[in-house]
Design an enzyme around this catalytic site. Structure first.
Site, short mmCIF file in Angstrom:
data_model
loop_
_atom_site.label_atom_id
_atom_site.label_comp_id
_atom_site.label_asym_id
_atom_site.label_seq_id
_atom_site.Cartn_x
_atom_site.Cartn_y
_atom_site.Cartn_z
CB SER A 185 -2.80 1.17 -20.31
OG SER A 185 -3.54 2.15 -21.00
CE LYS A 228 10.95 -12.03 27.75
NZ LYS A 228 9.55 -11.84 27.39
#
Lengths: 631, 320
Positions: free
Chosen positions: A539, A164
């Site tokens: 767990s 650009k």
């Protein structure tokens, strides 16, 4: 190439085509820097687009285009509906084209941070990276991120496309500071070749033709650089490696090992070694459907027949005797994390290196890397698109090379064991010597003997469930009953273990994983001693329970789900914890602000609502009798 | 690193004439890559299948499978999803090929669609493809419980294909989520799936149409004669040349098949596949024509342009 119309030119022409070298490159950089536009421009200007594609493009540009009626080249590569609607690139697009000098495969990569993993996908098979920068914006975070990841994945050739430039009046004094800034950032990234080009993809400046608008620029145009850059990696000159994919055994007279030569070369009569076992043999034949070969070089897919009966299976690496890969079950590596769920040290994953897939854990996260500054930061986990330096421990030794020397034997993917998602990509740095020197101490007394004197088969009774579900109550009863029967037991209770062995751990996901790993290992030692171990732990994660299961021998791990709905647990709230969690006094409380993943296939499920614990305990004892753990 | 210090073949930079890296030629490289992919599937999946659509790409893919396992036979069956509207020469070629190579060929037809009388003329191309190809394919995959299916698609064919992985994950209901594909690094393919899920595998991902033709020529691979130019009965509809392959083709008023010298660049259901005018009746002729082609091969495929993002939509639904 369009002037080829005569048959007699065809053979010559085809031979030229065959001989052209291939350059695989990717385009990357931040959003809106013009990556897709550049590829589109390149294809358009080199007249490599078919007429029907071109007319579709013109139509699409009017509908979706962002260039106000002009052709929007990005639409050539942004092929997904969502991409066209949002005007962004989500995934890599591969385009193939050839000029008179070279063939190209280009991977057009997305710029958004959330799609970084797709950029890595494109980079893994590329030799050169085109990093785009919007001249108005300069070097951005994504520019640095992509440069770093390209470097991490072994790319040594970079084109810095300052795009650009038309929007900054083609000014040299805009171009130069950007190049200087990038070079400063990239000085330690190991790029051997860095070329910066000012261009406008939209208008074609310096893409194919030299631009009259940048008279101050004397370097090559984009295409001419791509056509001439030397990226030879001399794979064939490296040591021979062939990961075995498939054992070919059509009948008793033929036994071949099929695979791709990933580096080096192999000749009939060469000595080869199985990296892991060290067994040696000689190449008797290199068999292909087109006849036996005398020699095969890197890249070839072949089948090797050896002179001796050597035990070789998929996952083994054949190599040359004088230059072998490392063999270890521990190594250091960089990992790019690609999954939404964060990487947890201690959790078990699958690792695929070449053709070998092994269970593995991240044993240590040494640091993560700040992509902006390349600084090392302390971290407990890795999130999506983060890069870390880790030690990895595999469940059995694997053969590998450092990634810098061999992408095929040094790169690995990490696979999540539950979703099977590709969770990460890793680049091995080096093996940890420790692994080759710490050997198992062989014992004369063993588990079988120890448990035989106790008249039982050892096992782990793993009670999982929410806090307040009744795990410990039932586990206590089971242990009492076993003791009454004269069995040898031991109890590992979640709360109690946290007072000692796991005193240093908190309640983050990472610490929960480590908590379970230590308890699993402790339980394993008791099992080795011949005990029946009762573990009462919330767990909450499936993967950690699975990890504990896999520490033990098949059948030794009995998962018991104490199935109590959370409402009931909250009502019971024996320790007043739910009350505190709801009040926000306890963070990361399972069931409140941290998830619980119930077992999918528990060995025993114990519903506790309207059922006395005594009955549940009896059910467990019955299970142990039926399965022959106690007689 | 140190273990390479004693490498048998050190890079001899000192010598006068540095030996260049002897790389594989272009087609050899493509061939090896495809063979690697095919072997990976055979080694890692429980029950793979190779989709065989009879076209040139399928012919190349099959040839590569023969090479991958030689001297064994490919350890998976071929599957043809028959819409009952394929060119007669295709079906003949299909059966001859399976017999010649001694391979297990499964043919699946969506009986339900047949009963409903679905056909490309009255039902429209979109419904016909949906029922007789996409649905039919899913039926066949479910029926046999295939966990991996090879397809001959190439990335250069179409924009949504250009975005697809070599190992492309499908949910238990066969859908593709293009926005959430598994990252795919190096040639290390993630082949893990849960029960019911599957992977579509594209060994020809990196081939172009021209590569396919050059390879057909180099390896002398048999292909359906429809690819070669010949006088064939043609009617022209909306600029597309349709070959009248059997009596089911209903002619509109004033439509009269005329013999024209045509060939096909791509093969599908005959009413949905446009021929091109050509005199290329040899492989050399086809390749020469390819070099000067100004349109893409799928231009002749009526199903691609049904609606916006047409191929992607079909692929999401389970089409190959």
């Amino acid at each position: 190439m369009n002037d080829i119309t005569l048959h007699r030119d065809l053979a010559k022409f085809l031979a030229e085509q065959e001989g052209k070298s291939l350059l695989r490159f990717l385009t990357c950089g931040s959003v809106d820097d013009g990556k897709s536009t550049l590829i589109g421009r390149l294809l358009y200007d080199s007249k490599l687009l078919f007429d029907d594609h071109l007319s579709a493009l013109e139509k699409d540009s009017k509908k979706h285009g962002t260039t106000g009626g002009d052709i929007d080249f990005a639409l050539l590569v942004d092929g997904l509906e969502a991409e066209r609607e949002q005007g962004i690139t989500i995934d890599v697009a591969y385009r193939f084209f050839a000029t008179e000098k070279r063939r190209f495969i280009v991977a057009d990569c997305p710029g958004h941070e959330q799609y970084t993993r797709n950029m890595a996908t494109g980079a893994s098979n590329s030799e050169l990276a085109v990093i785009l920068i919007d001249a108005r914006k300069g070097v951005l975070t994504q520019t640095r991120r992509h440069a770093y990841i390209a470097s991490l994945l072994g790319i040594r050739h970079v084109v810095l496309a300052i795009n650009k430039v038309d929007l900054v009046d083609y000014k040299q004094k805009v171009f130069e500071p950007i190049v200087a800034e990038f070079k400063e950032f990239a000085k330690d990234l190991g790029f051997s070749n860095l070329v910066a080009i000012p261009m406008s993809a939209r208008f074609g400046d310096n893409v194919i033709e030299e631009s009259p608008n940048t008279p101050w620029y004397n370097g090559p145009t984009f295409l001419s650089h791509l056509e001439t850059v030397d990226v030879e990696t001399a794979l064939a000159a490296q040591p021979f490696r062939m990961p075995v994919q498939w054992v070919n055994r059509p009948n008793l007279d033929f036994r071949g090992f099929s695979g791709t030569v990933v580096s080096g070369r192999v000749r009939k009569g060469d000595k080869v070694v199985v990296a892991k076992s060290g067994r040696e043999s000689t190449v008797k034949r290199i068999a292909t459907m087109d006849g036996d070969l005398e020699e095969a070089v890197a890249g070839a897919a072949i089948t090797l027949c050896l002179a001796d009966e050597v035990d070789i299976s998929r996952g083994d690496v054949l190599c040359e005797p004088t230059a072998r890969p490392e063999v270890s079950d521990q190594f250091a590596a960089h990992v790019l994390w690609m999954m939404d769920d964060e990487m947890l040290p201690g959790r078990q994953y699958l690792l695929k290196v070449g053709t070998a897939t092994v269970p593995a854990t991240i044993s240590e996260l040494k640091h993560k890397v700040d992509v902006n500054t390349l600084e090392h930061l302390a971290a407990k986990t890795l999130g999506l698109n983060e890069v870390g330096y880790v030690n990895i421990s595999t469940s059995r030794p694997i053969a590998f090379d450092p990634y810098a020397e061999n992408r095929d034997t040094g790169g690995f993917i990490v696979i999540d064991r539950f979703t099977n998602a590709t969770a990460g990509a890793g680049m091995i740095d080096f093996g940890l010597r420790r692994a080759t020197n710490v050997h198992w101490q062989a014992m004369t007394t063993n588990k079988r003997l120890r448990s035989a004197i106790k008249g039982q088969r050892p096992a782990v009774l793993w009670f999982t469930g929410l806090s307040g579900s009744g795990k410990s109550t039932i586990a206590n009863l089971v242990e009492q009953k076993l003791c009454n029967l004269g069995r040898h037991t031991y109890m590992l209770d979640g709360d109690n273990v946290r007072h000692g062995l796991n005193r240093d751990l908190g309640f983050t996901d990472a610490d929960r994983v480590e908590n379970i790993r230590r308890v699993g290992e402790a339980a394993k030692l008791f099992v080795d001693a011949g005990q029946i171990v009762l573990v009462s732990f919330i767990s909450p994660f499936r993967s950690e329970r699975r990890m504990a299961r896999e520490l033990l021998e098949p059948g030794e791990f009995i998962e018991i789900f104490v199935d109590t709905p959370i409402e009931v647990c909250m009502q019971r709230d024996p320790k007043g914890l739910y009350e505190k969690a709801k009040a926000g006094e306890i963070k990361n409380f399972t069931g409140i602000d941290s998830p619980y993943e119930p077992p999918e296939l528990a060995d025993i499920t114990l519903p506790t609502v309207e059922r006395p614990p005594e009955e549940s305990a009896e059910e467990v004892i019955e299970f142990l009798r039926e399965r022959g753990f106690i007689f | 690193m140190q273990q390479f210090a004693g490498a048998a073949r050190p890079q001899e930079f000192g010598v006068a004439e540095v030996e260049r890296d002897p790389h594989l030629s272009h087609l050899k490289r493509l061939e090896a890559e495809s063979i690697h992919i095919i072997r990976e599937v055979a080694a890692e999946f429980r029950n793979p299948v190779m989709l065989y659509s009879i076209g040139k790409d399928s012919s190349v893919m099959l040839h590569l499978a023969l090479k991958a396992f030689y001297p064994s036979k490919p350890p998976f069956p071929l599957l043809h999803v028959d819409t009952t509207w394929k060119f007669r020469e295709m079906i003949q070629f299909r059966d001859d090929t399976a017999k010649r190579l001694g391979l297990n060929l499964l043919v699946h037809i969506n009986q339900e669609g047949l009963t409903r009388g679905i056909n490309p003329f009255d039902s429209g191309s979109s419904l016909h493809t949906q029922v007789m190809k996409t649905e039919s394919l899913k039926q066949a995959l479910d029926k046999h419980g295939f966990d991996a299916a090879f397809g001959g698609a190439r990335r250069d064919e179409e924009k949504s294909r250009a975005k697809e992985r070599v190992f492309s994950f499908r949910t238990a209901s066969h859908t593709w989520d293009p926005k959430n594909q598994r990252p795919e690094l190096w040639r290390t393919y993630n082949t893990r799936i849960n029960k019911g899920e599957s992977i579509r595998v594209f060994p020809l991902s990196n081939w172009t149409e021209l590569d396919v033709w050059q390879y057909v020529m180099k390896e002398n691979i048999p292909i359906v004669p429809l690819y070669f130019a010949k006088q064939r009965p043609i009617v022209e509809r909306d600029g597309t040349l349709i070959m009248v392959d059997d009596e089911r083709m209903k002619l509109a008023d004033g439509e009269q098949p005329e013999m024209r010298m045509v060939r096909f660049r791509t093969l599908g259901c005959y009413p949905l596949t446009g021929a091109i005018e050509s005199t290329a009746d040899t492989l050399e002729g086809i390749v020469t024509e390819m070099f000067t082609a100004r349109t893409s091969e799928r231009q002749g495929r009526l199903i691609d342009s049904d609606e916006k993002a047409s191929m992607e939509k079909k692929k999401r639904e389970g089409y190959f």
